[in-house]
Scaffold this motif. Structure first.
Motif, short mmCIF file in Angstrom:
data_model
loop_
_atom_site.label_atom_id
_atom_site.label_comp_id
_atom_site.label_asym_id
_atom_site.label_seq_id
_atom_site.Cartn_x
_atom_site.Cartn_y
_atom_site.Cartn_z
N ASN A 16 0.83 -1.21 0.00
CA ASN A 16 0.00 0.00 0.00
C ASN A 16 0.86 1.26 0.00
O ASN A 16 0.55 2.23 -0.69
CB ASN A 16 -0.94 0.01 1.21
CG ASN A 16 -2.04 -1.01 1.09
OD1 ASN A 16 -2.40 -1.44 0.00
ND2 ASN A 16 -2.57 -1.43 2.22
N ASN A 17 1.94 1.25 0.77
CA ASN A 17 2.84 2.40 0.80
C ASN A 17 3.56 2.58 -0.53
O ASN A 17 3.85 3.72 -0.93
CB ASN A 17 3.84 2.27 1.94
CG ASN A 17 3.20 2.41 3.30
OD1 ASN A 17 2.11 2.95 3.44
ND2 ASN A 17 3.87 1.91 4.31
N GLU A 20 1.47 4.56 -2.80
CA GLU A 20 1.49 5.97 -2.43
C GLU A 20 2.62 6.74 -3.14
O GLU A 20 2.47 7.93 -3.42
CB GLU A 20 1.66 6.08 -0.91
CG GLU A 20 1.59 7.47 -0.37
CD GLU A 20 1.74 7.50 1.14
OE1 GLU A 20 1.00 8.28 1.77
OE2 GLU A 20 2.59 6.76 1.68
N VAL A 21 3.71 6.08 -3.44
CA VAL A 21 4.86 6.77 -4.03
C VAL A 21 5.07 6.45 -5.51
O VAL A 21 6.02 6.94 -6.11
CB VAL A 21 6.17 6.45 -3.25
CG1 VAL A 21 6.05 6.88 -1.81
CG2 VAL A 21 6.56 5.00 -3.38
N GLU A 22 4.18 5.68 -6.12
CA GLU A 22 4.43 5.21 -7.48
C GLU A 22 4.49 6.32 -8.53
O GLU A 22 5.10 6.13 -9.58
CB GLU A 22 3.41 4.14 -7.88
CG GLU A 22 2.01 4.63 -8.07
CD GLU A 22 1.02 3.49 -8.36
OE1 GLU A 22 1.43 2.32 -8.37
OE2 GLU A 22 -0.15 3.80 -8.57
N ARG A 71 9.36 8.34 1.93
CA ARG A 71 8.08 8.98 2.22
C ARG A 71 8.27 10.22 3.09
O ARG A 71 7.56 11.22 2.93
CB ARG A 71 7.14 7.99 2.90
CG ARG A 71 6.71 6.87 1.93
CD ARG A 71 5.95 5.75 2.61
NE ARG A 71 4.69 6.24 3.13
CZ ARG A 71 4.19 5.87 4.31
NH1 ARG A 71 4.84 5.03 5.09
NH2 ARG A 71 3.03 6.35 4.71
N LEU A 76 5.15 12.61 3.08
CA LEU A 76 3.99 11.71 3.06
C LEU A 76 3.73 11.09 4.43
O LEU A 76 2.67 10.52 4.65
CB LEU A 76 4.20 10.61 2.01
CG LEU A 76 4.34 11.11 0.58
CD1 LEU A 76 4.70 9.96 -0.36
CD2 LEU A 76 3.06 11.80 0.11
#
Length: 77
Positions: A16-17, A20-22, A71, A76
């Motif tokens: 999931n994280n 978030e950064v893709e 992150r 983030l």
């Protein structure tokens, strides 16, 4: 909670994280860190399959640390 279940949950959290950064365009060094996080996640999955829970846990936690560093850089977390 059993080791296998805990590690599986940690892998899901990391995935999931990663989502978030893709879309972030990392610089060269950041991309190396990102790729290393992916490698450790894949290592964790491998060791989980082999039921080497200690190594699987170490790999996924290290992967979380690498990704959390990225992150933090991008505010983030």
């Amino acid at each position: 909670m059993e080791y296998k279940e805990k590690i599986t949950i940690d892998i899901q959290k990391l995935e999931n994280n990663l989502i978030e950064v893709e879309n972030i365009e990392f610089n060269e060094k950041e991309k190396e860190v990102y790729n290393r996080a992916l490698d450790y996640m894949n290592d964790s999955k491998y060791y989980l399959e082999k039921e080497d829970f200690r190594t699987a846990f170490g790999c996924i936690e290290y992967s979380h640390g690498l990704l959390d560093g990225l992150r933090m850089i991008y505010d983030l977390i």
